[in-house]
Design a protein around this motif. Structure first.
Motif, short mmCIF file in Angstrom:
data_model
loop_
_atom_site.label_atom_id
_atom_site.label_comp_id
_atom_site.label_asym_id
_atom_site.label_seq_id
_atom_site.Cartn_x
_atom_site.Cartn_y
_atom_site.Cartn_z
N LYS A 114 5.00 -15.56 10.30
CA LYS A 114 4.34 -15.66 11.76
C LYS A 114 4.69 -14.43 12.34
O LYS A 114 5.50 -13.62 12.04
CB LYS A 114 5.41 -16.67 12.70
CG LYS A 114 5.42 -18.09 12.08
CD LYS A 114 6.38 -18.93 12.67
CE LYS A 114 6.09 -20.33 12.19
NZ LYS A 114 6.85 -21.35 12.97
N PHE A 115 3.65 -13.97 13.37
CA PHE A 115 3.56 -12.84 14.26
C PHE A 115 3.37 -13.13 15.62
O PHE A 115 2.71 -14.00 16.15
CB PHE A 115 2.35 -12.12 13.86
CG PHE A 115 2.13 -11.47 12.48
CD1 PHE A 115 2.47 -9.97 12.12
CD2 PHE A 115 1.96 -12.03 11.31
CE1 PHE A 115 2.54 -9.27 11.07
CE2 PHE A 115 2.01 -11.65 10.08
CZ PHE A 115 2.13 -10.32 9.81
N SER A 116 4.41 -12.51 16.65
CA SER A 116 4.18 -12.64 17.70
C SER A 116 3.08 -11.95 18.37
O SER A 116 2.42 -11.09 17.56
CB SER A 116 5.55 -11.91 18.44
OG SER A 116 5.50 -10.57 18.23
N LYS A 117 2.81 -12.44 19.51
CA LYS A 117 1.56 -11.63 20.12
C LYS A 117 1.96 -10.13 20.41
O LYS A 117 0.91 -9.35 20.40
CB LYS A 117 1.33 -12.47 21.68
CG LYS A 117 0.63 -13.76 21.67
CD LYS A 117 0.50 -14.34 22.86
CE LYS A 117 -0.14 -15.88 22.77
NZ LYS A 117 -0.38 -16.22 24.22
N LEU A 171 -2.44 -13.65 5.96
CA LEU A 171 -2.29 -14.96 5.91
C LEU A 171 -2.29 -15.55 7.08
O LEU A 171 -2.40 -16.84 7.34
CB LEU A 171 -1.24 -15.35 4.97
CG LEU A 171 -1.36 -15.10 3.36
CD1 LEU A 171 -0.15 -15.51 2.74
CD2 LEU A 171 -2.52 -16.11 2.71
N LYS A 172 -2.26 -14.51 8.10
CA LYS A 172 -2.12 -15.15 9.63
C LYS A 172 -3.42 -15.82 10.04
O LYS A 172 -3.44 -16.90 11.01
CB LYS A 172 -1.66 -14.21 10.69
CG LYS A 172 -3.01 -13.23 10.64
CD LYS A 172 -2.68 -12.08 11.75
CE LYS A 172 -3.85 -11.15 12.06
NZ LYS A 172 -4.79 -10.67 11.02
N ASP A 173 -4.38 -15.68 9.33
CA ASP A 173 -5.81 -16.34 9.61
C ASP A 173 -6.15 -17.56 8.78
O ASP A 173 -6.03 -17.28 7.56
CB ASP A 173 -6.90 -14.94 9.47
CG ASP A 173 -8.16 -15.80 9.90
OD1 ASP A 173 -8.62 -17.00 9.78
OD2 ASP A 173 -9.12 -14.81 10.40
N MET A 174 -6.11 -18.54 9.05
CA MET A 174 -6.18 -19.79 8.42
C MET A 174 -7.29 -19.81 7.51
O MET A 174 -7.71 -20.63 6.56
CB MET A 174 -5.98 -21.15 9.33
CG MET A 174 -4.48 -21.40 9.79
SD MET A 174 -3.35 -21.49 8.51
CE MET A 174 -3.67 -22.87 7.76
#
Length: 327
Positions: free
Chosen positions: A313-316, A284-287
């Motif tokens: 949310k994922f950090s870099k 789901l990080k990819d819109m």
């Protein structure tokens, strides 16, 4: 009498499906396994109730889901009649046709004869006048793509489906299908591909095609048939899919795979998530991903998947570590 939760829309997030007017819940429930005639009806009913109470408005079926084939639609039809009849307009109900369903030359693939006949049968099994989304389930190497897409267009014009989609199509064939449907005046709403941390083929062009044509994406098998869970960290349980050999085999559960899952699981724990929850969140990080299609065998698994939405949310640094593990 079942009364849905009054707070069912308070916590679920809904994402627009491509450039359409439809929004889907970030998590959708698939009835591929565990909703057939061989399964315990009350458990099926509890899973669907749990899903709807959690804001899951999209329920995904196909003509051959069971076992036996067709029985998942029959089970859902019973639950719809007893529990959800008054909530039909709050639901997105989808079905598909493409795999083997009945004997003879018209019982599978992508002919207009098969697709129209199959949907008629599905509607009877579910007790519906129409489905919200009807998919062609897999590409047909022998039927002209124009015939298959014109069948989807016809079904919408007949009022038997509101929207159409495709599933399992590679990028270039998907582009052709999108273009044909656009020309017919029935744009493709959504594509349903297999996609997970362990199976990233859609990143090789399909997601770009979906974005270009304004088509939504709903990945299935987000947990790679159970590999992306904590199920196999200490071996192969005797009641697991790998032990039974149904879709997932013992030979798939290699030491290399388990080592990757262990390392991914450490990241998940640091995020306050289970491995399976992080696998859903990662998609789901990819819109461009509209919704993630989960399967379940008990209500608690539905609740677990919904809890994945608490941290998307994922950090870099996290994404970099995950990519390094998945190489």
């Amino acid at each position: 009498m079942y009364q849905p939760s009054n707070s069912r829309y308070n916590t679920m997030e809904y994402r627009r499906c491509g450039r359409s007017g439809i929004k889907l819940p970030l998590v959708s429930l698939g009835l591929w396994h565990n909703f057939g005639g061989v399964n315990v009806y009350e458990n099926c009913r509890d899973m669907i109730r749990t899903a709807f109470d959690g804001g899951i408005t999209h329920l995904d079926l196909a003509n051959n889901y069971g076992p036996p084939p067709g029985s998942a639609e029959e089970t859902f039809g019973r639950i719809l009649k007893t529990d959800l009849q008054g909530y039909r307009d709050e639901l997105i109900i989808s079905s598909k046709a493409g795999y083997y369903m009945w004997d003879g030359p018209y019982g599978e693939w992508g002919s207009k004869k098969y697709l129209v006949s199959s949907l008629d049968q599905s509607l009877k099994r579910m007790g519906l006048e129409y489905v919200d989304i009807f998919y062609h389930h897999r590409p047909d190497p022998d039927t002209p793509l124009e015939e298959t897409m014109s069948a989807l267009d016809l079904i919408v014009r007949q009022g038997k489906a509101l929207y159409v989609g495709i599933s399992n199509y590679p990028a270039e064939e998907a582009r052709r299908a999108f273009q044909i449907l656009e020309n017919l005046g029935t744009p493709c709403l959504i594509h349903q591909p297999r996609y997970s941390m362990f199976d990233r083929w859609v990143e090789g062009g399909l997601l770009d095609a979906l974005e270009e044509y304004g088509v939504g994406c709903i990945p299935f098998s987000p947990l790679a048939q159970g590999l992306l869970t904590d199920r196999y960290l200490k071996g192969i349980p005797e009641d697991s899919r790998a032990a039974v050999g149904f879709f997932l085999k013992r030979t798939d559960v290699t030491e290399n795979v388990i080592d990757k899952v262990r390392r991914l699981n450490e990241i998940a724990q640091q995020r306050g998530q289970k491995m399976a929850q992080m696998a859903v969140a990662w998609l789901l990080k990819d819109m461009r991903v509209t919704s993630v299609l989960i399967g379940a065998s008990k209500p608690e698994q539905v609740t677990d998947a919904l809890d994945a939405l608490n941290n998307l949310k994922f950090s870099k640094e996290e994404l970099k570590k995950i990519d390094e593990i998945l190489k």
